[in-house]
Design a protein around this motif. Sequence first.
Motif, short mmCIF file in Angstrom:
data_model
loop_
_atom_site.label_atom_id
_atom_site.label_comp_id
_atom_site.label_asym_id
_atom_site.label_seq_id
_atom_site.Cartn_x
_atom_site.Cartn_y
_atom_site.Cartn_z
N ALA A 1 0.83 -1.20 0.00
CA ALA A 1 0.00 0.00 0.00
C ALA A 1 0.86 1.25 0.00
O ALA A 1 1.82 1.37 0.76
N HIS B 1 3.85 -1.96 3.51
CA HIS B 1 3.81 -0.63 2.93
C HIS B 1 5.16 -0.23 2.38
O HIS B 1 6.18 -0.86 2.62
N THR C 1 1.13 5.55 0.36
CA THR C 1 0.57 6.58 1.24
C THR C 1 0.75 7.93 0.56
O THR C 1 1.04 8.01 -0.62
N LEU D 1 -1.71 4.72 7.55
CA LEU D 1 -2.31 3.45 7.14
C LEU D 1 -3.25 2.90 8.21
O LEU D 1 -4.29 2.31 7.88
N TYR E 1 -0.92 -7.15 8.90
CA TYR E 1 -0.18 -6.03 8.33
C TYR E 1 1.20 -5.93 8.97
O TYR E 1 1.42 -6.34 10.11
N ARG F 1 2.84 5.01 9.18
CA ARG F 1 2.14 3.99 9.99
C ARG F 1 0.81 4.54 10.48
O ARG F 1 -0.24 3.88 10.39
#
Length: 255
Positions: A38, A65, A40, A84, A97, A81
Motif C-alpha cells: 500500500a 507498505h 501513502t 495506514l 499487516y 504507519r
Amino acid sequence: MLIKTYVDRSTMSRAAARHASRTMRDAAARSGRVRLVAATGASQFEFLAALTDADIDWSRVQMFHLDEYVGLSIDHPASFRKYLLERLITPTGLGTYHLLDGEHDPEGEADRIGRELAAAPVDVAFVGIGENGHVAFNDPPADFAVDRPYLVVTLDEACRRQQVGEGWFTSIGDVPARAISMSVRQILKSREIICVVPDARKAGAVRACVEGEVSPLAPASILRTHANTTLYLDQESAALLSPASRGRILESDES
C-alpha cells in the motif's frame, strides 16, 4: 504500461479502486489470500477511501507498505504507519499487516520486514509518483540494481520540499533526512502494479517517466518495463503528455 486518464481526480480514484478490488478478489479466489503493498501520501486519499468501501474480504489480506521516515514517531501527523492505521487498517479490519518502524533500528527493521515480504509473491502493489519522479522513496538517481527488499535511503531536497508543500511538515528542516523504502527491484517483483497519480504538480514528473528515457533520473520510468502496470491519471497530471500517450479522457469510473 497501460495509461488511463480520467476527467477528474475523484473519477480516477474510483476507477483505480474498482480495478484494485477486482485484482484483490481474483487473488483471494486463486490462493485464498491477498498480499499487497500500500502507498501513502496525499495523492492516495481518495483512492484508499474508495477501496475501503469495496466488496473485499479484508480478513484474507496481508499488507506491507512502501516506506516510512527514520526517527519519526507513530504519533506524528506525517507518520505513514499512522496514515495506514487510520485510512486503511482500522476502517477495513485488515487481517495481517507489517508496518515499518523507523524509530529505533531502521536497518534491522528493513531486514526483518524484508524477510517477511520476500517469503511469498506480492499480488498487487499500489504506488504513486513523486514530484521528483520517485517511486516509494527511491529519489533520483535511484538504484535499479540493488535486490534487497527494503533500503535505508537519504531523501533529496525536492522530495523533502514536497512533504512540506503537502502540509505534512511546517518547514524543510522538520522533514527527516532518511527513510526506509521498498527497493525498485522489489516493487517490480509484484505480479501487478497500480499507480495512482493525480494533480497538476505531478505533470512534469509524469511526462518524464512516461515519455522520457527509462532512467534512474526519473525513477518511476522503470514501471514501463513491468509486464502488468496500469497508470491512473487525471486531466491535470496528464496535462503535459502527448494525446497519443495520454489516450482518451474518460468520464466514468466504469470506463
